[in-house]
Write a protein that holds these residues in place. Structure first.
Motif, short mmCIF file in Angstrom:
data_model
loop_
_atom_site.label_atom_id
_atom_site.label_comp_id
_atom_site.label_asym_id
_atom_site.label_seq_id
_atom_site.Cartn_x
_atom_site.Cartn_y
_atom_site.Cartn_z
N ILE A 102 0.86 -1.19 0.00
CA ILE A 102 0.00 0.00 0.00
C ILE A 102 0.88 1.23 0.00
CG2 ILE A 102 -1.73 1.32 1.29
CD1 ILE A 102 -2.60 -1.31 2.58
N TRP A 103 0.52 2.23 -0.80
CA TRP A 103 1.23 3.50 -0.72
C TRP A 103 0.25 4.65 -0.90
CZ3 TRP A 103 2.18 0.16 -4.85
CH2 TRP A 103 1.81 0.61 -6.11
N ALA A 104 0.57 5.74 -0.23
CA ALA A 104 -0.18 6.99 -0.33
C ALA A 104 0.86 8.10 -0.45
CB ALA A 104 -1.06 7.19 0.90
N LEU A 105 1.08 8.58 -1.67
CA LEU A 105 2.15 9.55 -1.91
C LEU A 105 1.66 10.82 -2.59
CD1 LEU A 105 4.86 7.04 -3.13
CD2 LEU A 105 4.71 8.14 -0.90
N GLU A 106 0.41 11.04 -2.63
CA GLU A 106 -0.11 12.26 -3.26
C GLU A 106 0.21 13.47 -2.39
OE1 GLU A 106 -1.26 12.02 -6.28
OE2 GLU A 106 -1.21 9.86 -6.18
N GLY A 107 0.41 14.60 -3.02
CA GLY A 107 0.63 15.82 -2.25
C GLY A 107 2.05 16.30 -2.31
N GLU A 108 2.46 16.98 -1.29
CA GLU A 108 3.75 17.69 -1.24
C GLU A 108 4.92 16.76 -0.91
OE1 GLU A 108 4.31 20.98 -1.89
OE2 GLU A 108 2.26 20.96 -2.61
N ALA A 109 5.12 15.75 -1.72
CA ALA A 109 6.25 14.83 -1.55
C ALA A 109 6.32 14.26 -0.14
CB ALA A 109 7.56 15.49 -1.94
N SER A 110 5.18 13.95 0.39
CA SER A 110 5.14 13.28 1.68
C SER A 110 4.16 12.13 1.57
CB SER A 110 4.73 14.25 2.80
OG SER A 110 3.44 14.75 2.56
N GLY A 111 4.24 11.21 2.49
CA GLY A 111 3.33 10.07 2.46
C GLY A 111 3.95 8.83 3.04
N ASP A 112 3.35 7.70 2.71
CA ASP A 112 3.76 6.43 3.30
C ASP A 112 3.76 5.32 2.27
OD1 ASP A 112 3.82 6.99 6.33
OD2 ASP A 112 1.91 7.85 5.69
N ILE A 113 4.67 4.36 2.49
CA ILE A 113 4.72 3.12 1.73
C ILE A 113 4.75 2.00 2.77
CG2 ILE A 113 6.00 1.69 0.10
CD1 ILE A 113 7.37 4.33 -0.86
N ASN A 114 3.84 1.04 2.64
CA ASN A 114 3.79 -0.09 3.58
C ASN A 114 3.85 -1.39 2.79
OD1 ASN A 114 3.32 1.18 6.29
ND2 ASN A 114 1.68 2.12 5.10
N MET A 115 4.79 -2.25 3.18
CA MET A 115 4.99 -3.52 2.50
C MET A 115 5.02 -4.64 3.55
SD MET A 115 8.04 -2.34 -0.11
CE MET A 115 8.95 -1.37 1.10
N HIS A 116 4.28 -5.70 3.27
CA HIS A 116 4.31 -6.88 4.11
C HIS A 116 4.52 -8.07 3.18
CE1 HIS A 116 1.91 -9.95 6.72
NE2 HIS A 116 3.22 -10.18 6.78
N TYR A 117 5.64 -8.77 3.37
CA TYR A 117 5.93 -9.91 2.51
C TYR A 117 6.70 -10.97 3.30
CZ TYR A 117 10.39 -7.42 2.04
OH TYR A 117 11.57 -6.77 2.29
N LYS A 118 6.66 -12.19 2.77
CA LYS A 118 7.35 -13.31 3.39
C LYS A 118 8.39 -13.84 2.42
CE LYS A 118 3.34 -14.49 6.12
NZ LYS A 118 2.21 -15.40 6.33
N LEU A 119 9.55 -14.22 2.97
CA LEU A 119 10.60 -14.85 2.19
C LEU A 119 10.62 -16.33 2.55
CD1 LEU A 119 13.44 -12.20 2.54
CD2 LEU A 119 11.86 -12.52 0.63
N LEU A 120 10.50 -17.17 1.53
CA LEU A 120 10.45 -18.61 1.73
C LEU A 120 11.58 -19.30 0.98
CD1 LEU A 120 7.30 -17.47 1.24
CD2 LEU A 120 6.81 -19.82 1.77
N ALA A 121 12.09 -20.37 1.56
CA ALA A 121 13.05 -21.25 0.89
C ALA A 121 12.51 -22.67 1.03
CB ALA A 121 14.43 -21.11 1.51
N GLN A 122 12.37 -23.35 -0.06
CA GLN A 122 11.84 -24.71 -0.07
C GLN A 122 10.53 -24.80 0.70
OE1 GLN A 122 15.12 -27.08 1.32
NE2 GLN A 122 16.24 -26.82 -0.59
N GLN A 123 9.62 -23.87 0.41
CA GLN A 123 8.27 -23.82 1.00
C GLN A 123 8.25 -23.51 2.49
OE1 GLN A 123 5.71 -23.85 -1.10
NE2 GLN A 123 7.17 -24.15 -2.76
N GLN A 124 9.38 -23.16 3.08
CA GLN A 124 9.44 -22.83 4.50
C GLN A 124 9.67 -21.34 4.67
OE1 GLN A 124 11.80 -25.49 6.80
NE2 GLN A 124 12.01 -24.07 8.49
N ILE A 125 8.86 -20.70 5.51
CA ILE A 125 8.99 -19.27 5.74
C ILE A 125 10.25 -19.01 6.57
CG2 ILE A 125 7.98 -17.22 6.83
CD1 ILE A 125 5.22 -18.49 6.29
N LEU A 126 11.16 -18.23 5.99
CA LEU A 126 12.37 -17.85 6.71
C LEU A 126 12.20 -16.54 7.44
CD1 LEU A 126 15.17 -18.81 4.18
CD2 LEU A 126 14.20 -20.17 6.02
#
Length: 138
Positions: A102-126
């Motif tokens: 999700i990101w909200a960057l409209e306006g005077e060069a301010s805002g937020d970026i939010n990222m939620h992700y998982k890194l997996l190796a061989q189907q196992q969450i690391l």
């Protein structure tokens, strides 16, 4: 047009047996592109450790190039992607599973970026990562 911004990055990594919370502050350039946004920043952690990234946001996806670590993650909530992460022991071949972008960057060069992700190796969450980037116009 590029805007100079102050950057505050909070990364929470949850992994088997623990959790790390890292906070970085620094500066960067935010640019509106034909398809979305691009943010290039460099920052330092509370312990002085460096962090630098180049993030391209487009549609519902993001390409996150970790300049410090030398790898790129393709974040896409609609599908899993693959990444190769260099380590001292060799290259890790990871699956990237994006939970939220999700990101909200409209306006005077301010805002937020939010990222939620998982890194997996061989189907196992690391690692289950939550990254929040807050931008303020300089």
């Amino acid at each position: 047009m590029e805007e100079h911004v102050r950057v505050s990055v909070t990364t929470r990594s949850i992994y088997d047996g623990g959790e790390d919370l890292l906070v970085f502050t620094g500066s960067g350039l935010l640019k509106r592109t034909a398809d979305g946004w691009r943010l290039r920043y460099s920052a330092k952690g509370e312990d002085g450790s460096p962090s630098a990234s180049d993030i391209e946001l487009c549609g519902h996806r993001a390409a996150v190039r970790n300049i410090t670590g030398g790898y790129t993650l393709q974040l896409d909530p609609t599908q899993q992607t693959l990444a190769q992460i260099p380590t001292a022991a060799g290259t890790l071949h990871m699956t990237v599973m994006t939970e939220q972008l999700i990101w909200a960057l409209e306006g005077e060069a301010s805002g937020d970026i939010n990222m939620h992700y998982k890194l997996l190796a061989q189907q196992q969450i690391l690692s289950d990562l939550h990254v929040s980037i807050h931008l303020i116009n300089k």
